[in-house]
Design a protein around this motif. Structure first.
Motif, PDB file in Angstrom:
ATOM      1  N   LYS A 120      37.013  38.285  36.557  1.00 15.03           N
ATOM      2  CA  LYS A 120      37.935  39.371  36.917  1.00 15.03           C
ATOM      3  C   LYS A 120      38.889  39.688  35.773  1.00 15.03           C
ATOM      4  CE  LYS A 120      39.356  37.650  40.890  1.00 15.03           C
ATOM      5  NZ  LYS A 120      40.058  37.581  42.199  1.00 15.03           N
ATOM      6  N   ASN A 162      38.364  42.176  32.386  1.00  8.07           N
ATOM      7  CA  ASN A 162      37.499  42.999  31.561  1.00  8.07           C
ATOM      8  C   ASN A 162      38.268  44.223  31.083  1.00  8.07           C
ATOM      9  OD1 ASN A 162      35.481  44.884  30.641  1.00  8.07           O
ATOM     10  ND2 ASN A 162      33.958  43.596  31.627  1.00  8.07           N
ATOM     11  N   ASP A 210      36.974  46.489  28.881  1.00 10.01           N
ATOM     12  CA  ASP A 210      36.057  47.439  28.240  1.00 10.01           C
ATOM     13  C   ASP A 210      36.443  48.892  28.489  1.00 10.01           C
ATOM     14  OD1 ASP A 210      34.692  45.271  27.325  1.00 10.01           O
ATOM     15  OD2 ASP A 210      32.984  45.465  28.691  1.00 10.01           O
ATOM     16  N   ASN A 211      36.956  49.197  29.677  1.00 12.65           N
ATOM     17  CA  ASN A 211      37.252  50.592  30.028  1.00 12.65           C
ATOM     18  C   ASN A 211      38.715  50.958  29.830  1.00 12.65           C
ATOM     19  OD1 ASN A 211      34.572  50.886  30.861  1.00 12.65           O
ATOM     20  ND2 ASN A 211      35.037  50.249  32.957  1.00 12.65           N
ATOM     21  N   THR A 246      40.231  54.811  29.744  1.00 11.32           N
ATOM     22  CA  THR A 246      41.066  55.175  30.889  1.00 11.32           C
ATOM     23  C   THR A 246      42.409  55.727  30.432  1.00 11.32           C
ATOM     24  OG1 THR A 246      40.029  53.484  32.276  1.00 11.32           O
ATOM     25  CG2 THR A 246      42.188  54.292  32.969  1.00 11.32           C
ATOM     26  N   ASP A 264      44.323  47.158  37.605  1.00 10.21           N
ATOM     27  CA  ASP A 264      43.075  47.568  38.260  1.00 10.21           C
ATOM     28  C   ASP A 264      41.924  47.631  37.257  1.00 10.21           C
ATOM     29  OD1 ASP A 264      44.361  47.728  40.674  1.00 10.21           O
ATOM     30  OD2 ASP A 264      44.620  49.900  40.634  1.00 10.21           O
ATOM     31  N   VAL A 265      42.202  48.147  36.066  1.00  9.36           N
ATOM     32  CA  VAL A 265      41.147  48.229  35.050  1.00  9.36           C
ATOM     33  C   VAL A 265      40.645  46.839  34.698  1.00  9.36           C
ATOM     34  CG1 VAL A 265      40.645  48.843  32.657  1.00  9.36           C
ATOM     35  CG2 VAL A 265      41.978  50.404  34.094  1.00  9.36           C
ATOM     36  N   LYS A 320      38.970  44.858  38.175  1.00  8.15           N
ATOM     37  CA  LYS A 320      37.941  45.476  39.015  1.00  8.15           C
ATOM     38  C   LYS A 320      36.716  45.914  38.223  1.00  8.15           C
ATOM     39  CE  LYS A 320      41.257  47.068  42.501  1.00  8.15           C
ATOM     40  NZ  LYS A 320      41.794  48.222  43.259  1.00  8.15           N
ATOM     41  N   ASN A 321      36.532  45.387  37.020  1.00 10.46           N
ATOM     42  CA  ASN A 321      35.400  45.791  36.187  1.00 10.46           C
ATOM     43  C   ASN A 321      34.586  44.602  35.699  1.00 10.46           C
ATOM     44  OD1 ASN A 321      35.503  48.874  35.669  1.00 10.46           O
ATOM     45  ND2 ASN A 321      37.630  48.242  35.426  1.00 10.46           N
ATOM     46  N   GLY A 322      34.589  43.519  36.464  1.00 14.94           N
ATOM     47  CA  GLY A 322      33.740  42.384  36.134  1.00 14.94           C
ATOM     48  C   GLY A 322      34.424  41.361  35.251  1.00 14.94           C
TER      49      GLY A 322
END
Length: 283
Positions: free
Chosen positions: A134, A136, A138-139, A143, A160-161, A164-166
């Motif tokens: 939990k 990550n 990457d985004n 974002t 949240d980024v 919630k992205n692995g």
């Protein structure tokens, strides 16, 4: 097999030993082999080799009898463990929130009463992989660059980024720990991959099962991205990422506001001037 020399109370015993299993301080050493030198107040186990946690152990153990303040035995243990399952070490330290793969350990420890809880010394690790659950980023860059205005809660958005992205797998992990009577300070713990690098420090209390770690996370892209502050305590569900250093970055990269639209004029045009050509000529 070995030999004993000297009188009772002043003997010297030397031997070569091997076996199927050796248990020391609760840990099993598979297929051990060693050299043993013993005297009334000192015992040395040198060249200890075997398998621990699936890896190869090589080390030396020494026991010394202490007379004061009370009769007891102290011990030292110095050596290395190669290509072992380091998740076993992580579980012993009580660290959570990530999983550790195979790696190497170098250690130099001493115990005043020959127990793990009184051990002092250093432990260094090098692991081939660590996966942080939990967590990550990457985004994150994309974002933030898609924002058209500063969000009401930037901290929530960043959390949240990350959560919630692995997970994130780090391939190069190195750590230095200092142990002192059941407490372990994380002098330095570095984790890196092609996209990011994280350096942490902190502490763990083995008897209490608590820990705290904090440090810096630097993303390779986008260029100029600020260093992020990360933290986790044993009671936290996830890592915390401080968004304060991102505020200026977000403001700097927001798109410019659209040009102001000038509304059409609503003023009433004056009446046309009279046409003097059609005016009568006065006498």
């Amino acid at each position: 097999k070995g030999s004993v020399k000297g009188d009772a109370g002043k003997y010297a015993f030397t031997a070569q030993g091997s076996g199927d299993d050796l248990v020391w301080q609760g840990q099993h050493i598979g297929h051990p082999s060693f050299s043993l030198d013993a005297a009334p107040s000192a015992v040395k186990v040198s060249g200890l080799a075997g398998t621990v946690w699936g890896g190869k152990l090589n080390g030396d153990i020494a026991f010394t009898e202490q007379v004061l303040p009370a009769p007891s035995w102290s011990s030292t243990f110095k050596g290395s463990l190669k290509q072992a399952d380091l998740q076993k070490l992580q579980d012993m330290l009580g660290l959570k929130g990530f999983t550790t793969g195979v790696g190497d350990v170098d250690f130099d420890l001493a115990s005043a009463d020959n127990t793990p809880h009184s051990a002092t010394g250093i432990v260094a690790i090098q692991a081939g992989s660590v996966t942080v659950e939990k967590f990550n980023a990457d985004n994150l860059g994309d974002t933030l660059h898609q924002l058209t205005a500063m969000p009401d809660d930037l901290q929530q958005l960043v959390g949240d980024v990350f959560h919630k992205n692995g997970s994130t797998a780090f391939k190069d992990v190195q750590g230095h720990f200092k142990c002192d009577h059941g407490k372990c300070s994380i002098e330095a713990l570095s984790l890196s991959n092609a996209a990011e690098k994280m350096t942490l420090s902190g502490s763990a209390d083995l008897s209490a099962g608590s820990y705290t770690v904090s440090g810096d996370l630097q993303l390779a892209k986008p260029e100029g991205f600020p260093v992020l502050k990360v933290q986790r305590n044993s009671g936290d569900a996830d890592y915390k990422v401080d968004s304060k250093l991102l505020e200026n970055y977000v403001i700097k990269n927001l798109p410019p506001p659209p040009p102001a639209v000038v509304p059409p004029s609503t003023a009433v045009a004056p009446p046309p001037a009279p046409n003097k050509k059609n005016q009568p000529i006065n006498d």
